[in-house]
Design a protein around this motif. Sequence first.
Motif, PDB file in Angstrom:
ATOM      1  N   VAL A  56       0.841  -1.201   0.000  1.00 38.01           N
ATOM      2  CA  VAL A  56       0.000   0.000   0.000  1.00 38.01           C
ATOM      3  C   VAL A  56       0.879   1.256   0.000  1.00 38.01           C
ATOM      4  CG1 VAL A  56      -1.690   1.316   1.335  1.00 38.01           C
ATOM      5  CG2 VAL A  56      -1.929  -1.162   1.101  1.00 38.01           C
ATOM      6  N   ALA A  57       1.928   1.274   0.808  1.00 35.19           N
ATOM      7  CA  ALA A  57       2.813   2.438   0.874  1.00 35.19           C
ATOM      8  C   ALA A  57       3.501   2.690  -0.458  1.00 35.19           C
ATOM      9  CB  ALA A  57       3.851   2.240   1.977  1.00 35.19           C
ATOM     10  N   TYR A  58       3.914   1.606  -1.118  1.00 36.25           N
ATOM     11  CA  TYR A  58       4.558   1.765  -2.415  1.00 36.25           C
ATOM     12  C   TYR A  58       3.588   2.375  -3.420  1.00 36.25           C
ATOM     13  CZ  TYR A  58       7.029   0.852  -6.712  1.00 36.25           C
ATOM     14  OH  TYR A  58       7.643   1.007  -7.912  1.00 36.25           O
ATOM     15  N   ARG A  59       2.364   1.887  -3.427  1.00 38.91           N
ATOM     16  CA  ARG A  59       1.370   2.425  -4.351  1.00 38.91           C
ATOM     17  C   ARG A  59       1.031   3.878  -4.031  1.00 38.91           C
ATOM     18  NH1 ARG A  59      -2.786  -1.918  -6.643  1.00 38.91           N
ATOM     19  NH2 ARG A  59      -1.224  -3.363  -7.418  1.00 38.91           N
ATOM     20  N   MET A  60       1.008   4.229  -2.749  1.00 40.98           N
ATOM     21  CA  MET A  60       0.723   5.614  -2.372  1.00 40.98           C
ATOM     22  C   MET A  60       1.825   6.552  -2.857  1.00 40.98           C
ATOM     23  SD  MET A  60      -0.910   5.315   1.450  1.00 40.98           S
ATOM     24  CE  MET A  60      -0.739   7.053   1.739  1.00 40.98           C
ATOM     25  N   ARG A  66       5.868  10.591  -5.498  1.00 40.74           N
ATOM     26  CA  ARG A  66       6.840  10.960  -4.479  1.00 40.74           C
ATOM     27  C   ARG A  66       8.097  10.096  -4.529  1.00 40.74           C
ATOM     28  NH1 ARG A  66       4.844  15.192  -4.867  1.00 40.74           N
ATOM     29  NH2 ARG A  66       3.254  15.992  -3.512  1.00 40.74           N
ATOM     30  N   GLY A  67       8.297   9.379  -5.628  1.00 36.85           N
ATOM     31  CA  GLY A  67       9.515   8.586  -5.786  1.00 36.85           C
ATOM     32  C   GLY A  67       9.401   7.212  -5.162  1.00 36.85           C
ATOM     33  N   ASP A  68      10.566   6.620  -4.886  1.00 39.60           N
ATOM     34  CA  ASP A  68      10.624   5.273  -4.327  1.00 39.60           C
ATOM     35  C   ASP A  68      10.273   5.276  -2.847  1.00 39.60           C
ATOM     36  OD1 ASP A  68      11.475   4.268  -6.770  1.00 39.60           O
ATOM     37  OD2 ASP A  68      13.592   4.536  -6.263  1.00 39.60           O
ATOM     38  N   PHE A  69       9.715   4.157  -2.373  1.00 42.11           N
ATOM     39  CA  PHE A  69       9.380   3.994  -0.960  1.00 42.11           C
ATOM     40  C   PHE A  69      10.636   4.090  -0.100  1.00 42.11           C
ATOM     41  CE2 PHE A  69       9.366   1.135   2.694  1.00 42.11           C
ATOM     42  CZ  PHE A  69       8.337   1.686   3.437  1.00 42.11           C
ATOM     43  N   ARG A  70      10.555   4.801   1.001  1.00 40.32           N
ATOM     44  CA  ARG A  70      11.655   4.894   1.949  1.00 40.32           C
ATOM     45  C   ARG A  70      11.250   4.440   3.346  1.00 40.32           C
ATOM     46  NH1 ARG A  70      14.917   4.984  -1.788  1.00 40.32           N
ATOM     47  NH2 ARG A  70      15.645   6.879  -2.694  1.00 40.32           N
ATOM     48  N   GLU A  71      10.096   4.939   3.835  1.00 35.70           N
ATOM     49  CA  GLU A  71       9.677   4.582   5.198  1.00 35.70           C
ATOM     50  C   GLU A  71       8.195   4.818   5.393  1.00 35.70           C
ATOM     51  OE1 GLU A  71      11.068   8.584   7.506  1.00 35.70           O
ATOM     52  OE2 GLU A  71      12.600   7.280   6.691  1.00 35.70           O
ATOM     53  N   ALA A  82       7.192   1.511  12.822  1.00 31.70           N
ATOM     54  CA  ALA A  82       7.916   2.195  11.761  1.00 31.70           C
ATOM     55  C   ALA A  82       8.547   1.156  10.845  1.00 31.70           C
ATOM     56  CB  ALA A  82       8.998   3.096  12.358  1.00 31.70           C
ATOM     57  N   THR A  83       8.402   1.357   9.547  1.00 32.94           N
ATOM     58  CA  THR A  83       8.964   0.440   8.560  1.00 32.94           C
ATOM     59  C   THR A  83       9.888   1.216   7.645  1.00 32.94           C
ATOM     60  OG1 THR A  83       7.008  -0.963   8.646  1.00 32.94           O
ATOM     61  CG2 THR A  83       8.415  -1.205   6.732  1.00 32.94           C
ATOM     62  N   TYR A  84      11.093   0.680   7.450  1.00 31.64           N
ATOM     63  CA  TYR A  84      12.122   1.331   6.639  1.00 31.64           C
ATOM     64  C   TYR A  84      12.594   0.378   5.548  1.00 31.64           C
ATOM     65  CZ  TYR A  84      12.147   4.309  10.711  1.00 31.64           C
ATOM     66  OH  TYR A  84      11.748   5.136  11.735  1.00 31.64           O
ATOM     67  N   GLY A 153       6.797  -3.928  -3.788  1.00 34.51           N
ATOM     68  CA  GLY A 153       5.446  -3.564  -3.389  1.00 34.51           C
ATOM     69  C   GLY A 153       4.417  -3.614  -4.488  1.00 34.51           C
ATOM     70  N   THR A 154       4.804  -3.855  -5.744  1.00 34.45           N
ATOM     71  CA  THR A 154       3.788  -3.921  -6.786  1.00 34.45           C
ATOM     72  C   THR A 154       3.167  -5.298  -6.789  1.00 34.45           C
ATOM     73  OG1 THR A 154       5.373  -4.559  -8.480  1.00 34.45           O
ATOM     74  CG2 THR A 154       4.917  -2.212  -8.240  1.00 34.45           C
ATOM     75  N   LEU A 155       1.930  -5.334  -7.116  1.00 40.62           N
ATOM     76  CA  LEU A 155       1.197  -6.586  -7.119  1.00 40.62           C
ATOM     77  C   LEU A 155       0.868  -6.982  -8.549  1.00 40.62           C
ATOM     78  CD1 LEU A 155      -1.273  -5.760  -4.241  1.00 40.62           C
ATOM     79  CD2 LEU A 155       0.808  -7.114  -4.111  1.00 40.62           C
ATOM     80  N   PRO A 156       0.786  -8.283  -8.817  1.00 39.29           N
ATOM     81  CA  PRO A 156       0.391  -8.688 -10.164  1.00 39.29           C
ATOM     82  C   PRO A 156      -1.036  -8.238 -10.434  1.00 39.29           C
ATOM     83  CG  PRO A 156       0.508 -10.581  -8.700  1.00 39.29           C
ATOM     84  CD  PRO A 156       1.013  -9.402  -7.936  1.00 39.29           C
ATOM     85  N   VAL A 157      -1.310  -7.908 -11.674  1.00 44.75           N
ATOM     86  CA  VAL A 157      -2.642  -7.454 -12.056  1.00 44.75           C
ATOM     87  C   VAL A 157      -3.418  -8.650 -12.589  1.00 44.75           C
ATOM     88  CG1 VAL A 157      -3.927  -5.927 -13.592  1.00 44.75           C
ATOM     89  CG2 VAL A 157      -1.758  -5.174 -12.606  1.00 44.75           C
TER      90      VAL A 157
END
Length: 173
Positions: A56-60, A66-71, A82-84, A153-157
């Motif tokens: 979910v964070a990656y998709r957001m 906002r670029g690549d997921f960081r935290e 907290a997730t990093y 974080g991407t999911l298959p469609v």
Amino acid sequence: MAVETDVLDELRRLRTRIPRLTGSLAATVDGLVLAHDVPDTEPEGLAALTAAALGVAYRMTDAAARGDFRELLVRGSGGYVATYAAGTTAVLTLLAEDRVNVGRLHLEGRRSGARIADLLATRVGPGTGRHADRPVPEEHLATVSPATDRPIGTLPVRTPQRPTHRPRPQTGS
């Protein structure tokens, strides 16, 4: 030393550097536990939830450009989760009390995530789990599916298909 031992040592050192840290977990982005220091918490369940939250964070971050997921930081009435990012294949999840110094949590969490990414990058093998030190068999290299090249974080469609049978109409009573 196996990668799990190195990562567990990093998690234990992290606990000494952050007052009010109650647990830590390193997992793959798919939700498999690499190492954990989470008393009173089921590590497999936490790793699975971390993987779901990561998706979910990656998709957001992608949808908001906002670029690549960081935290990711979640605050509950009893504290923080907290997730990093720890490289492209793993994540670090920290559990902390409500009165933790959030700035310190971020600083040390980011540093530990980078250290864990370095530890995992030095290993050779089909993954970063218990068999990471084993060489990859040639026949395995030929069977790797292209679906594993997806970003974190991407999911298959899935494309919905029409059912092959018609549902029976239900009669009301």
